[in-house]
Design an enzyme around this catalytic site. Sequence first.
Site, short mmCIF file in Angstrom:
data_model
loop_
_atom_site.label_atom_id
_atom_site.label_comp_id
_atom_site.label_asym_id
_atom_site.label_seq_id
_atom_site.Cartn_x
_atom_site.Cartn_y
_atom_site.Cartn_z
N HIS A 157 0.86 -1.19 0.00
CA HIS A 157 0.00 0.00 0.00
C HIS A 157 0.89 1.24 0.00
O HIS A 157 1.92 1.27 0.69
CB HIS A 157 -0.90 -0.02 1.24
CG HIS A 157 -2.00 0.99 1.18
ND1 HIS A 157 -1.76 2.33 1.38
CD2 HIS A 157 -3.31 0.88 0.91
CE1 HIS A 157 -2.89 2.99 1.24
NE2 HIS A 157 -3.85 2.13 0.96
N ARG A 208 -3.19 1.13 -3.88
CA ARG A 208 -2.90 -0.29 -4.08
C ARG A 208 -3.47 -0.76 -5.41
O ARG A 208 -4.37 -0.13 -5.98
CB ARG A 208 -3.41 -1.14 -2.92
CG ARG A 208 -4.74 -0.71 -2.36
CD ARG A 208 -5.05 -1.47 -1.09
NE ARG A 208 -6.19 -0.88 -0.41
CZ ARG A 208 -7.06 -1.56 0.31
NH1 ARG A 208 -6.91 -2.85 0.45
NH2 ARG A 208 -8.05 -0.96 0.92
N LYS A 255 -7.17 -0.44 -7.19
CA LYS A 255 -8.04 0.44 -6.41
C LYS A 255 -8.11 1.81 -7.10
O LYS A 255 -7.49 2.03 -8.13
CB LYS A 255 -7.53 0.57 -4.97
CG LYS A 255 -7.54 -0.71 -4.20
CD LYS A 255 -8.80 -1.13 -3.45
CE LYS A 255 -9.83 -0.16 -3.03
NZ LYS A 255 -10.13 -0.20 -1.59
N ASP A 289 -6.51 8.56 -5.64
CA ASP A 289 -6.90 9.41 -4.50
C ASP A 289 -5.80 10.47 -4.34
O ASP A 289 -4.61 10.15 -4.37
CB ASP A 289 -7.01 8.51 -3.25
CG ASP A 289 -7.31 9.27 -1.95
OD1 ASP A 289 -7.00 10.46 -1.85
OD2 ASP A 289 -7.85 8.63 -1.03
N CYS A 291 -4.50 11.95 -1.90
CA CYS A 291 -3.51 11.85 -0.81
C CYS A 291 -2.28 11.05 -1.25
O CYS A 291 -1.19 11.26 -0.74
CB CYS A 291 -4.11 11.27 0.46
SG CYS A 291 -4.46 9.51 0.41
N TYR A 292 -2.47 10.14 -2.23
CA TYR A 292 -1.32 9.33 -2.69
C TYR A 292 -0.35 10.15 -3.55
O TYR A 292 0.72 9.68 -3.91
CB TYR A 292 -1.78 8.06 -3.40
CG TYR A 292 -2.65 7.21 -2.51
CD1 TYR A 292 -2.20 6.84 -1.25
CD2 TYR A 292 -3.93 6.82 -2.89
CE1 TYR A 292 -3.00 6.10 -0.39
CE2 TYR A 292 -4.74 6.07 -2.05
CZ TYR A 292 -4.26 5.71 -0.80
OH TYR A 292 -5.05 4.97 0.04
N ASP A 333 -9.79 13.98 -1.94
CA ASP A 333 -9.49 12.67 -2.52
C ASP A 333 -9.75 12.74 -4.02
O ASP A 333 -8.84 12.60 -4.85
CB ASP A 333 -10.39 11.67 -1.76
CG ASP A 333 -10.55 10.31 -2.40
OD1 ASP A 333 -10.17 10.14 -3.55
OD2 ASP A 333 -11.11 9.40 -1.73
N ASP A 340 -10.96 18.07 2.98
CA ASP A 340 -10.69 17.91 4.42
C ASP A 340 -9.22 18.23 4.66
O ASP A 340 -8.43 18.36 3.71
CB ASP A 340 -11.05 16.50 4.89
CG ASP A 340 -10.29 15.43 4.13
OD1 ASP A 340 -9.06 15.40 4.26
OD2 ASP A 340 -10.91 14.64 3.39
N HIS A 362 -6.51 15.60 3.27
CA HIS A 362 -6.27 15.66 1.82
C HIS A 362 -5.69 17.00 1.40
O HIS A 362 -4.94 17.08 0.43
CB HIS A 362 -7.56 15.34 1.05
CG HIS A 362 -7.90 13.88 1.08
ND1 HIS A 362 -8.73 13.34 2.03
CD2 HIS A 362 -7.48 12.85 0.30
CE1 HIS A 362 -8.84 12.03 1.83
NE2 HIS A 362 -8.08 11.70 0.79
C1 FPP Z 1 -6.59 2.05 3.11
O1 FPP Z 1 -7.67 2.85 3.06
C2 FPP Z 1 -5.48 2.78 3.80
C3 FPP Z 1 -4.83 2.33 4.86
C4 FPP Z 1 -5.19 1.04 5.47
C5 FPP Z 1 -3.70 3.09 5.50
C6 FPP Z 1 -2.90 3.94 4.57
C7 FPP Z 1 -1.71 4.53 5.23
C8 FPP Z 1 -1.34 5.80 5.04
C9 FPP Z 1 -2.12 6.73 4.20
C10 FPP Z 1 -0.06 6.30 5.66
C11 FPP Z 1 -0.29 7.14 6.85
C12 FPP Z 1 1.02 7.62 7.35
C13 FPP Z 1 1.29 8.02 8.61
C14 FPP Z 1 2.64 8.56 8.92
C15 FPP Z 1 0.31 7.93 9.69
P1 FPP Z 1 -8.78 2.68 1.94
O2 FPP Z 1 -9.14 1.26 1.74
O3 FPP Z 1 -9.90 3.61 2.32
O4 FPP Z 1 -8.09 3.32 0.68
P2 FPP Z 1 -7.54 2.67 -0.69
O5 FPP Z 1 -8.70 2.09 -1.40
O6 FPP Z 1 -6.98 3.85 -1.40
O7 FPP Z 1 -6.50 1.66 -0.32
#
Ligand code: FPP
Length: 477
Positions: free
Chosen positions: A245, A297, A300, A303, A305-306, A372, A379, A382
């Site tokens: 991830h 990932r 998916k 977003d 934030c990535y 996102d 927010d 983001h």
């Molecule tokens: C899945 O969310 C996301 C996570 C399980 C955690 C992701 C980790 C970070 C963003 C790093 C944070 C860093 C620090 C230092 C605290 P989702 O299933 O809603 O999103 P997705 O579909 O994009 O994977």
Amino acid sequence: MSLHSIPRPSPIDGYPTKTSHLQAETEEILQSHLPKAGAPPVLNKNAHLQFLVRNLVQGFPARYMSQDASQPWLMFWTLQSFSALQVGIDPNNKQRAIDTIMAWQHQDGGFGGGPGQAAHLLATYASVCSLAIVGRPGPGGGWDQIDREKLYKFYMSLKQPDGSFIVSTHGEVDVRGIYCLLVVAYLLNIITPELIAGTASFIASCQTYEGGFSSASHPYFSAQPDEDAPPLCLPFPRPSLGEAHGGYTFCGLASWVLLKPFLSETEPKPSIDEKRLLRWLVYTQGNEAELGGFKGRTNKLVDGCYSWWNGGEFALLEAVGISSYNHPSEHERHVDSTDENWADADDSLFNRKALQEYILLAGQHGTGGLRDKPPKNADSYHTLYCLAGLSAAQHRVFPSLPRKSQLTTSWKPTGETNEDLHKIAFTEALCWLEEEGGSKIVGPASNRVNATHPLFNLTATHTEGIIAHFYQQTVPK
Ligand code: FPP
């Protein structure tokens, strides 16, 4: 990637699922955010500032109530967004912020998510990084009120036999916590050999078969062979069974970069597969139909934030010898995103132009703040990570070898037992430089945001300030 051609949607396999519908719907929405021909995308800095000021001065709206244990994060996301937008904070608001943050310090060391809450690795990171931005030395300034001795003891109490750390007393192991601990240990000069023993091996064991990192490795899959573990058909060191991830990969890779200089020459060294990591990472950038945003990932959705968690990893890869930029440009370019020469001017391993476009076109909310993806609301989280991602796409910040040797020679002996270790940490933290002339900015020059430190997500000024202060002090035992 051109803003004015109609991209093909992502290919489908003929078996519609909830996920494939969501992907198609997302692409359609993203495409509807393409600008009319000739309109350069503009970063609406004023609207974003108003969004941030509203939260800081009037307080967060009621929907943030569920985030009561994330008060340090809300503070950090807000303050660091100001830094990214090149806006200073007045002394009164700085002092308000310092006093608020110091109320989160736990009597037994570390910081909690709010006054009286249990100390936690993530809350401690967000509190200390916020203090790096608004704090100062001396009474009431925050920095000298951080109890480093108790903090160090708190950290040691969380240490596990495999080199990992639980995030809080009785909590779970998570690579995010390890990253947060290492950043604070670097900034506050509390690294010791005992603190980091075995941690690099644990981090290496979190890399998955895809190449990215997962949140933790199964005990059977840790880098230390366990005699009681059932036999496995995987080579040693075995990859983590978790899912790769972007968020965990940022934390895993940054931790690796922070720990690598301390790997002992005499013991067997853990290693990570950098090429596999790079291959996974480049494939997480979305295609034209996804406007070049990043996804966390495989399979998916993109977003905003990535933009930071994944987009920011390319700079970290420079520290392990994989450079994104083979031919640095000679002068800063402000590039009209219709400019056909952009492709020639950009030889980086990710599409910097496309990432900027995703953030500018899809990441910005019309009433301020970033998000996102449309049609979601903005927010604080983001807002910061879109701005930090924009910064990673605009600037090249890299570990400079000449700067390293300059820092090594300028180090003043402290007489500490672990003097070499502190000299290394000091040098590794401060050797990152913004390449002059390496910036590429989509749209008008006013779209420029500040460069940010690839390991800490703080500006160079804030990093240097706090490090200069704490590296004159002795290390707690
Ligand atoms: C899945 O969310 C996301 C996570 C399980 C955690 C992701 C980790 C970070 C963003 C790093 C944070 C860093 C620090 C230092 C605290 P989702 O299933 O809603 O999103 P997705 O579909 O994009 O994977």
